[in-house]
Design a protein around this motif. Structure first.
Motif, PDB file in Angstrom:
ATOM      1  N   GLU A 112       0.828  -1.217   0.000  1.00  0.00           N
ATOM      2  CA  GLU A 112       0.000   0.000   0.000  1.00  0.00           C
ATOM      3  C   GLU A 112       0.856   1.259   0.000  1.00  0.00           C
ATOM      4  O   GLU A 112       0.573   2.204  -0.719  1.00  0.00           O
ATOM      5  N   ARG A 143       1.017   4.301  -2.628  1.00  0.00           N
ATOM      6  CA  ARG A 143       0.809   5.694  -2.206  1.00  0.00           C
ATOM      7  C   ARG A 143       1.971   6.585  -2.670  1.00  0.00           C
ATOM      8  O   ARG A 143       1.767   7.683  -3.175  1.00  0.00           O
ATOM      9  N   LEU A 152      -5.542   0.958  -4.613  1.00  0.00           N
ATOM     10  CA  LEU A 152      -5.484   0.241  -3.339  1.00  0.00           C
ATOM     11  C   LEU A 152      -6.518  -0.874  -3.273  1.00  0.00           C
ATOM     12  O   LEU A 152      -6.248  -1.958  -2.731  1.00  0.00           O
ATOM     13  N   ALA A 170      -5.527  -4.821  -2.849  1.00  0.00           N
ATOM     14  CA  ALA A 170      -5.864  -5.349  -1.517  1.00  0.00           C
ATOM     15  C   ALA A 170      -5.966  -6.868  -1.538  1.00  0.00           C
ATOM     16  O   ALA A 170      -6.462  -7.453  -2.511  1.00  0.00           O
TER      17      ALA A 170
END
Length: 185
Positions: A84, A88, A178, A182
């Motif tokens: 993640e 980002r 995301l 996931a």
């Protein structure tokens, strides 16, 4: 003095990217870049001798930002949180100051090939794919992870929008990325 030189360098890069977007890379001259900046050609030559030098400079800056991201990712492998965070950080790179560079690359692929910078960028994206897919054996999960990276790159690519004003905002692209990356239960 170092700050002033750096500011001038960044201004030259920014204006060159603007002119490349407006007129195309091939149709933009150093003289036009200097005129837009209200600099003499000699002052421009102090920083960059050719248009190619300008392109190599902003590609080098992008490469450095990606190297920092990849280095962080390599040191934090194999956790969902790290995946993640890599996404980002990549979102911040492509949505931030490097968005115009990515647009330039996408709009000037022949020039990118001629300048020999396309392969270096592609290699960094391949490594980014490996980082976000680390530890994933399922082909569908690997594809979703790669698509997460692509979703982030789309936010800077007007080619995929009916109207450049309809590009997804950075927060939307990041949220989708995301969700794609996931873990599935």
């Amino acid at each position: 003095m170092v700050g002033r030189r750096s500011d001038t360098r960044e201004r030259i890069q920014r204006v060159a990217l603007e002119l490349f977007a407006e007129q195309g890379y091939e149709k933009t001259s150093l003289r036009e870049i200097a005129e837009r900046l209200d600099l003499t050609k000699a002052a421009l030559y102090y920083h960059f001798k050719t248009k190619e030098d300008i392109v190599h400079s902003f590609m080098s800056d992008l490469a450095s930002a990606l190297d920092d991201l990849l280095e962080w990712g390599r040191s934090h492998r194999d956790s969902a949180h790290a995946r993640e965070e890599v996404l980002r950080r990549f979102s911040a790179v492509v949505a931030g100051e490097y968005a115009p560079v990515l647009r330039f690359m996408q709009q000037n692929m022949p020039a990118m090939r001629e300048l020999g910078v396309k392969h270096a960028f592609a290699a960094k994206i391949q490594e980014l794919f490996r980082l976000v897919c680390a530890g994933e054996d399922d082909p569908a999960t690997q594809l979703r992870s790669r698509l997460a990276v692509v979703a982030l790159m789309l936010q800077a690519n007007p080619m995929f929008a009916a109207d450049p004003e309809t590009l997804p905002p950075a927060d939307v692209a990041l949220r989708v990325a995301l969700e794609l990356a996931a873990p599935r239960d």
